[in-house]
Scaffold this active site. Structure first.
Site, PDB file in Angstrom:
ATOM      1  N   GLU A 270       0.830  -1.202   0.000  1.00 32.62           N
ATOM      2  CA  GLU A 270       0.000   0.000   0.000  1.00 32.62           C
ATOM      3  C   GLU A 270       0.868   1.258   0.000  1.00 32.62           C
ATOM      4  OE1 GLU A 270      -2.695  -0.375   3.347  1.00 32.62           O
ATOM      5  OE2 GLU A 270      -2.722  -2.555   3.120  1.00 32.62           O
ATOM      6  N   GLU A 381     -10.182   5.444   2.653  1.00 30.01           N
ATOM      7  CA  GLU A 381     -10.557   4.637   3.819  1.00 30.01           C
ATOM      8  C   GLU A 381     -10.549   5.529   5.043  1.00 30.01           C
ATOM      9  OE1 GLU A 381      -8.855   0.824   6.468  1.00 30.01           O
ATOM     10  OE2 GLU A 381      -7.871   1.420   4.598  1.00 30.01           O
TER      11      GLU A 381
END
Length: 466
Positions: A270, A381
């Site tokens: 990520e 997120e």
């Protein structure tokens, strides 16, 4: 539809001062005594040194009385190191064990610097010899040095030519010398904010939840591709400074390179930006990386907080604050990131802008990603702790819904994937998904200027998201 990216203005960041931990001292009687003095953002406990050498009966009785009080009475202070300790008992031995664990962790993370730079945002940047960075503490990396640059994917768009000077610390005019890498120094208060010393630098365990559902308060608005073999991904990510309601929450925008199931064997790589008061102690958006091979349980970490990611760049500090950021109806700023698998050695490399290599994740870290990815995600997120009994007001992206469009809603653009032959290719089957569209939503599209893109985000709590 051609879209212009507007100019930006700098804002003056606030300064904070570094903090430290006191050590030990010797009592006048010749006996060593522990000096437990933990500086925090809220204050400090007084130094305490107890000795059986006390001559006065009055002082002797007073000391024993204080020992009983400290042992039996609850501490009434509402915070300690940004953690609530109301109705808890102060236990000197346990606190000392925790302090020692913190000091040991700091020694593992913070390597001896060749040079130190004080950033205008309060960050301390240590210039560490590249072969001394935390990655080389790994048993399989002992005695190694960073690898040479790999072959880049074909079809790399050289138009996204961004400067390396996109972080607040670099605005000081100071830089790290060649042969070193800039590492944001971790401080005692950073670890004190974590749920435990062991979990510091790691995401919360998602308890086998799928990425297309929310769990443990994690909520997403994402675009994703699946059903093929992927060897990397690229996107330009719009940077904002969203409001985060409390320190236990965060807001991020990133790419996920994923393989394995959403059970215990999930592998992810990520990269993107995040606002995380719990991790960094402030509300600046910061450039970050992450990895895990077991669904965030015992492997992986943010940035360079464990032996994993190998940094090769001497001008970019992972975890440092980003400047400039976008403003509502004003200037827009985005960062272009590329993650791809080196066809020769199998390591996963990270590139910023056009040709600025940040570093790589060694292939031996992974199981499923040792071969290829099975899914790519792009998007936002947040963590919804619902601490007030209602949905959090933590913002995703700009804090505005997708329908508001350019200059108001946050976006991803020019999303691509890397195929088996090391070619960057457009997305052919991008799908979009929002866990709670009344709180945070997403709208996708395609045009000649931006290729595959989407707008996403939202304010969190509102009339339709109680």
């Amino acid at each position: 539809m051609a879209v212009d990216v507007f100019p930006w203005k700098k804002s003056k960041p606030s300064k904070t001062q570094p903090r430290f931990v006191a050590g030990t001292r010797k009592h006048k009687c010749g006996q060593a005594h522990t000096n437990l003095s933990t500086r925090t953002n809220q204050g400090s406990f007084p130094n305490m040194a107890f000795s059986p050498c006390l001559r006065s009966p009055v002082i002797y009785l007073l000391v024993h009385f204080l020992l009983i009080v400290f042992t039996l009475c609850p501490v009434h202070s509402s915070q300690f190191g940004n953690h609530s300790v109301a109705n808890q008992t102060f236990r000197p031995k346990e606190e000392l064990r925790k302090l020692n664990a913190i000091r040991n962790r700091l020694q593992q993370i913070n390597k001896p610097p060749v040079k130190t730079i004080q950033g205008p945002d309060g960050d301390i940047i240590d210039c560490v010899l590249s072969h001394k960075q935390p990655a080389f503490d790994h048993p399989l990396q002992k005695g190694h040095k960073p690898l040479d640059p790999p072959e880049r994917p074909r079809g790399h768009n050289q138009m996204d030519d961004l400067s390396e000077n996109f972080q607040l610390w670099s605005l000081s005019g100071e830089s790290c010398p060649e042969g070193t890498v800039p590492i944001r120094r971790t401080r005692e208060e950073d670890i004190l904010r974590a749920s435990s010393v062991r979990r510091f630098g790691r995401k919360k365990i998602l308890n086998r939840v799928r990425r297309d559902t929310s769990g443990n308060g994690h909520e997403h608005a994402i675009g994703y591709v699946t059903g093929d073999e992927y060897y990397g991904a690229k996107a330009s990510i719009n940077v904002w400074a969203p409001l985060v309601e409390n320190p236990s929450e965060f807001s991020l925008s990133q790419m996920w390179v994923i393989s394995g199931s959403f059970g215990d064997d999930l592998n992810t790589i990520e990269a993107g930006w995040q606002v995380s008061p719990g991790l960094y102690g402030d509300r600046y958006p910061r450039f970050f990386t992450y990895w895990t091979t077991d669904a965030y349980q015992a492997t992986g970490c943010y940035n360079l907080l464990c032996s994993g990611f190998v940094q090769t760049n001497s001008k970019i500090a992972i975890g440092a604050a980003i400047s400039p950021t976008s403003s509502y109806s004003g200037g827009q700023f985005d960062i272009s990131l590329l993650i791809w698998k080196d066809p020769k050695h199998g390591n996963w490399w990270l590139e910023f802008g056009a040709g600025i290599l940040v570093g790589y994740w060694p292939s031996f870290l992974f199981t499923h990603l040792g071969d290829h990815a099975s899914m790519i995600h792009f998007g936002g997120e947040i963590v919804n702790s619902a601490s007030s009994g209602s949905h959090t007001s933590t913002q995703m992206g700009s804090g505005h819904f997708a329908e508001e469009g350019f200059g108001k809603a946050s976006y991803f653009r020019n999303m691509q994937v890397v195929d088996w032959d090391n070619n960057l290719i457009p997305l052919s089957n991008l799908k979009v998904l929002a866990d709670h569209p009344n709180c945070y939503d997403i709208q996708g599209g395609v045009n000649n200027a931006w290729g595959n893109y989407f707008y996403y985000g939202g304010p969190g709590r509102n009339v339709k998201c109680p």
